[in-house]
Design a protein around this motif. Structure first.
Motif, PDB file in Angstrom:
ATOM      1  N   LEU A 255       0.816  -1.207   0.000  1.00 47.10           N
ATOM      2  CA  LEU A 255       0.000   0.000   0.000  1.00 47.10           C
ATOM      3  C   LEU A 255       0.851   1.259   0.000  1.00 47.10           C
ATOM      4  O   LEU A 255       1.831   1.376   0.746  1.00 47.10           O
ATOM      5  N   ASP A 256       0.473   2.195  -0.843  1.00 47.60           N
ATOM      6  CA  ASP A 256       1.022   3.550  -0.833  1.00 47.60           C
ATOM      7  C   ASP A 256       0.176   4.361   0.140  1.00 47.60           C
ATOM      8  O   ASP A 256      -0.998   4.635  -0.138  1.00 47.60           O
ATOM      9  N   VAL A 257       0.742   4.704   1.287  1.00 43.46           N
ATOM     10  CA  VAL A 257      -0.002   5.356   2.365  1.00 43.46           C
ATOM     11  C   VAL A 257       0.290   6.857   2.355  1.00 43.46           C
ATOM     12  O   VAL A 257       1.442   7.273   2.488  1.00 43.46           O
ATOM     13  N   ILE A 258      -0.755   7.643   2.185  1.00 44.00           N
ATOM     14  CA  ILE A 258      -0.632   9.098   2.123  1.00 44.00           C
ATOM     15  C   ILE A 258      -1.309   9.684   3.355  1.00 44.00           C
ATOM     16  O   ILE A 258      -2.495   9.430   3.612  1.00 44.00           O
ATOM     17  N   ARG A 259      -0.565  10.458   4.119  1.00 41.29           N
ATOM     18  CA  ARG A 259      -1.132  11.077   5.319  1.00 41.29           C
ATOM     19  C   ARG A 259      -1.416  12.555   5.050  1.00 41.29           C
ATOM     20  O   ARG A 259      -0.587  13.266   4.484  1.00 41.29           O
ATOM     21  N   ILE A 260      -2.591  12.979   5.442  1.00 44.08           N
ATOM     22  CA  ILE A 260      -2.950  14.389   5.315  1.00 44.08           C
ATOM     23  C   ILE A 260      -3.160  14.955   6.718  1.00 44.08           C
ATOM     24  O   ILE A 260      -3.389  14.206   7.673  1.00 44.08           O
ATOM     25  N   PRO A 261      -3.072  16.270   6.870  1.00 45.57           N
ATOM     26  CA  PRO A 261      -3.271  16.849   8.204  1.00 45.57           C
ATOM     27  C   PRO A 261      -4.650  16.514   8.768  1.00 45.57           C
ATOM     28  O   PRO A 261      -5.667  16.630   8.069  1.00 45.57           O
ATOM     29  N   TYR A 266     -10.990  18.974  18.588  1.00 46.85           N
ATOM     30  CA  TYR A 266     -12.184  19.716  18.185  1.00 46.85           C
ATOM     31  C   TYR A 266     -13.253  19.519  19.244  1.00 46.85           C
ATOM     32  O   TYR A 266     -13.656  18.383  19.541  1.00 46.85           O
ATOM     33  N   HIS A 267     -13.733  20.623  19.818  1.00 51.22           N
ATOM     34  CA  HIS A 267     -14.804  20.585  20.802  1.00 51.22           C
ATOM     35  C   HIS A 267     -16.106  21.037  20.152  1.00 51.22           C
ATOM     36  O   HIS A 267     -16.137  22.031  19.423  1.00 51.22           O
ATOM     37  N   ASN A 268     -17.173  20.311  20.419  1.00 59.70           N
ATOM     38  CA  ASN A 268     -18.472  20.718  19.903  1.00 59.70           C
ATOM     39  C   ASN A 268     -19.103  21.765  20.817  1.00 59.70           C
ATOM     40  O   ASN A 268     -18.467  22.248  21.769  1.00 59.70           O
ATOM     41  N   ALA A 269     -20.358  22.101  20.549  1.00 55.54           N
ATOM     42  CA  ALA A 269     -21.015  23.182  21.278  1.00 55.54           C
ATOM     43  C   ALA A 269     -21.198  22.879  22.760  1.00 55.54           C
ATOM     44  O   ALA A 269     -21.375  23.800  23.564  1.00 55.54           O
ATOM     45  N   LEU A 270     -21.141  21.614  23.129  1.00 49.70           N
ATOM     46  CA  LEU A 270     -21.254  21.232  24.539  1.00 49.70           C
ATOM     47  C   LEU A 270     -19.894  21.070  25.202  1.00 49.70           C
ATOM     48  O   LEU A 270     -19.807  20.671  26.362  1.00 49.70           O
ATOM     49  N   GLY A 271     -18.832  21.364  24.445  1.00 47.59           N
ATOM     50  CA  GLY A 271     -17.488  21.225  24.988  1.00 47.59           C
ATOM     51  C   GLY A 271     -16.937  19.819  24.924  1.00 47.59           C
ATOM     52  O   GLY A 271     -15.855  19.543  25.457  1.00 47.59           O
ATOM     53  N   GLU A 272     -17.641  18.906  24.272  1.00 49.88           N
ATOM     54  CA  GLU A 272     -17.188  17.520  24.158  1.00 49.88           C
ATOM     55  C   GLU A 272     -16.131  17.397  23.051  1.00 49.88           C
ATOM     56  O   GLU A 272     -16.192  18.102  22.043  1.00 49.88           O
ATOM     57  N   VAL A 273     -15.185  16.488  23.240  1.00 47.57           N
ATOM     58  CA  VAL A 273     -14.261  16.149  22.167  1.00 47.57           C
ATOM     59  C   VAL A 273     -15.026  15.338  21.123  1.00 47.57           C
ATOM     60  O   VAL A 273     -15.636  14.318  21.439  1.00 47.57           O
ATOM     61  N   SER A 274     -15.024  15.828  19.873  1.00 51.16           N
ATOM     62  CA  SER A 274     -15.826  15.207  18.818  1.00 51.16           C
ATOM     63  C   SER A 274     -14.943  14.522  17.779  1.00 51.16           C
ATOM     64  O   SER A 274     -13.806  14.941  17.549  1.00 51.16           O
ATOM     65  N   PRO A 275     -15.488  13.488  17.106  1.00 59.92           N
ATOM     66  CA  PRO A 275     -14.717  12.746  16.099  1.00 59.92           C
ATOM     67  C   PRO A 275     -14.718  13.439  14.737  1.00 59.92           C
ATOM     68  O   PRO A 275     -15.078  12.837  13.720  1.00 59.92           O
ATOM     69  N   ALA A 276     -14.329  14.698  14.713  1.00 59.11           N
ATOM     70  CA  ALA A 276     -14.251  15.437  13.450  1.00 59.11           C
ATOM     71  C   ALA A 276     -13.123  14.867  12.597  1.00 59.11           C
ATOM     72  O   ALA A 276     -12.029  14.609  13.102  1.00 59.11           O
ATOM     73  N   SER A 277     -13.388  14.692  11.301  1.00 69.02           N
ATOM     74  CA  SER A 277     -12.398  14.061  10.434  1.00 69.02           C
ATOM     75  C   SER A 277     -12.539  14.548   9.008  1.00 69.02           C
ATOM     76  O   SER A 277     -13.649  14.650   8.488  1.00 69.02           O
ATOM     77  N   HIS A 278     -11.403  14.804   8.367  1.00 66.89           N
ATOM     78  CA  HIS A 278     -11.412  15.101   6.935  1.00 66.89           C
ATOM     79  C   HIS A 278     -11.554  13.836   6.091  1.00 66.89           C
ATOM     80  O   HIS A 278     -11.749  13.929   4.877  1.00 66.89           O
ATOM     81  N   ASP A 300      -4.425  23.151   4.587  1.00 71.71           N
ATOM     82  CA  ASP A 300      -3.376  22.198   4.222  1.00 71.71           C
ATOM     83  C   ASP A 300      -3.968  20.827   3.876  1.00 71.71           C
ATOM     84  O   ASP A 300      -3.482  20.145   2.966  1.00 71.71           O
ATOM     85  N   ALA A 301      -5.013  20.439   4.583  1.00 68.81           N
ATOM     86  CA  ALA A 301      -5.655  19.158   4.295  1.00 68.81           C
ATOM     87  C   ALA A 301      -6.282  19.165   2.909  1.00 68.81           C
ATOM     88  O   ALA A 301      -6.162  18.200   2.149  1.00 68.81           O
ATOM     89  N   LEU A 302      -6.965  20.255   2.570  1.00 66.08           N
ATOM     90  CA  LEU A 302      -7.589  20.358   1.247  1.00 66.08           C
ATOM     91  C   LEU A 302      -6.538  20.361   0.147  1.00 66.08           C
ATOM     92  O   LEU A 302      -6.711  19.715  -0.897  1.00 66.08           O
ATOM     93  N   GLN A 303      -5.448  21.063   0.380  1.00 66.65           N
ATOM     94  CA  GLN A 303      -4.375  21.096  -0.618  1.00 66.65           C
ATOM     95  C   GLN A 303      -3.771  19.706  -0.807  1.00 66.65           C
ATOM     96  O   GLN A 303      -3.482  19.277  -1.944  1.00 66.65           O
ATOM     97  N   ALA A 304      -3.583  18.985   0.290  1.00 64.39           N
ATOM     98  CA  ALA A 304      -3.028  17.640   0.202  1.00 64.39           C
ATOM     99  C   ALA A 304      -3.970  16.707  -0.552  1.00 64.39           C
ATOM    100  O   ALA A 304      -3.536  15.887  -1.379  1.00 64.39           O
ATOM    101  N   LEU A 305      -5.255  16.827  -0.305  1.00 57.48           N
ATOM    102  CA  LEU A 305      -6.213  15.977  -1.005  1.00 57.48           C
ATOM    103  C   LEU A 305      -6.330  16.355  -2.476  1.00 57.48           C
ATOM    104  O   LEU A 305      -6.588  15.485  -3.318  1.00 57.48           O
ATOM    105  N   GLN A 306      -6.136  17.624  -2.806  1.00 58.37           N
ATOM    106  CA  GLN A 306      -6.150  18.007  -4.215  1.00 58.37           C
ATOM    107  C   GLN A 306      -5.005  17.331  -4.971  1.00 58.37           C
ATOM    108  O   GLN A 306      -5.155  16.941  -6.133  1.00 58.37           O
ATOM    109  N   THR A 307      -3.883  17.153  -4.316  1.00 56.33           N
ATOM    110  CA  THR A 307      -2.770  16.422  -4.925  1.00 56.33           C
ATOM    111  C   THR A 307      -3.125  14.957  -5.135  1.00 56.33           C
ATOM    112  O   THR A 307      -2.740  14.342  -6.139  1.00 56.33           O
ATOM    113  N   VAL A 308      -3.896  14.397  -4.214  1.00 65.74           N
ATOM    114  CA  VAL A 308      -4.326  13.001  -4.311  1.00 65.74           C
ATOM    115  C   VAL A 308      -5.330  12.819  -5.445  1.00 65.74           C
ATOM    116  O   VAL A 308      -5.354  11.780  -6.118  1.00 65.74           O
TER     117      VAL A 308
END
Length: 342
Positions: A255-261, A266-278, A300-308
């Protein structure tokens, strides 16, 4: 509604293969969204417009008169087709059919649902997949086990990414690894299953793979890198990348593994740690729509994905409303969509 023969060969197309339509749904039940439908509806409308601008046919389910009227108001006929339908909530990646191909044509794969391990038991989630298949005029092939579409990612050549946290969870089928792999061979024609241990912190789905690692081409996967020293998923993200780097696909390619930022803390409106992901992006005809959250790493994440994805536009759309807080939300764009192959 027709049933597809159970003994015909099956291929699950990759998400980057040509698509006939993308299915999604309009937030309709205030109780599922902390009595605030406007915020998630804004995100869904922006997603649908981004898909439509790129030339995709988008079919939006709407549950009830109010939902149908507001969906029509937000999404003109040249942007989306609004279809009345019953559903519990909008997570069609998990409750809708998974479309696959056989020598006789496209079929809709249907699995049992148990409300993500018994956590969110909503009326009509068990039947919306049949309704979509009927509207699409696609025969159904049924499987008598629990599976959510967000728990598996396909390369179109028989390789599947998944997580032990979801598929081997006692709250689903109580499977062993061997039993799970046999079920994936039966359902998807899987030739190789790549196992990741776990997903993001506080993920309502028990670690769905579409929030952490995705195929982007045969032999190529993307996953996230920690956004900083305070990233609550730093160790998990590094473990995911290390696991993938050791693996080969069904064709024997390393596998060619590409990591993006990653999104980072990320805290939601209740202050909880949320599973936000690109990683919860949608690959569609001509475009990749990526969830963004107003964080420092998103450009930076969007730029990295544009390269992908050099042959597709990469578009960032806010998904903070869909991510929600408390028991509401918890997912993003991939979670609320299902592609129908051409």
């Amino acid at each position: 509604m027709t049933t597809a023969p159970a003994n015909t060969p099956i291929v699950t197309p990759s998400e980057w293969a040509p698509q006939k339509a993308i299915w999604t749904a309009w937030p309709a039940d205030p109780a599922e969204w902390n009595d605030d439908l406007e915020t998630p509806r804004r995100d869904v409308a922006a997603l649908v417009r981004a898909l439509s601008i790129a030339g995709n046919k988008v079919r939006v389910l709407a549950n009830g008169d109010e939902a149908e009227a507001t969906a029509h108001a937000a999404l003109p006929i040249d942007v989306a087709e609004i279809i009345p339908a019953k559903y519990g909530d909008i997570w069609l990646r998990d409750t809708g059919p998974i479309f696959a191909q056989t020598p006789e044509g496209v079929v809709a794969l249907r699995f049992r649902t148990n409300s993500w391990g018994g956590k969110y038991d909503l009326p009509d989630d068990a039947i919306v997949g049949d309704h979509i298949a009927s509207i699409a005029r696609t025969p159904i092939r049924r499987f008598d086990f629990v599976l959510e579409g967000g728990a598996v990612d396909h390369d179109g050549e028989g390789t599947i990414l998944t997580t032990r946290q979801t598929l081997l969870n006692p709250n689903r089928n109580g499977w062993s690894k061997e039993a799970a792999e046999a079920a994936l061979r039966e359902a998807f024609g899987a030739k190789k299953v790549i196992w990741i241990d776990e997903g993001l912190k506080n993920d309502h789905t028990d670690g769905h793979v579409d929030n952490i690692a995705r195929f982007v081409a045969p032999g190529r996967v993307v996953c996230q890198a920690p956004a900083g020293p305070d990233d609550p998923n730093a160790a998990t993200l590094d473990a995911i990348a290390a696991t993938l780097a050791r693996e080969t696909d069904a064709a024997g390619r390393k596998l060619d593994v590409i990591r993006i930022p990653g999104v980072g803390l990320y805290h939601n409106a209740l202050g909880e740690v949320s599973p936000a992901s690109h990683m919860n992006f949608i690959i569609a005809n001509g475009v990749v729509v990526v969830p963004i959250y107003g964080t420092a790493t998103e450009a930076d994440a969007l730029q990295a994905l544009q390269t992908v994805f050099p042959d597709r536009a990469v578009v960032g759309v806010s998904s903070r409303g869909l991510l929600g807080c408390g028991e509401a939300g918890g997912g993003s764009f991939h979670c609320i969509t299902q592609q129908e192959p051409a």
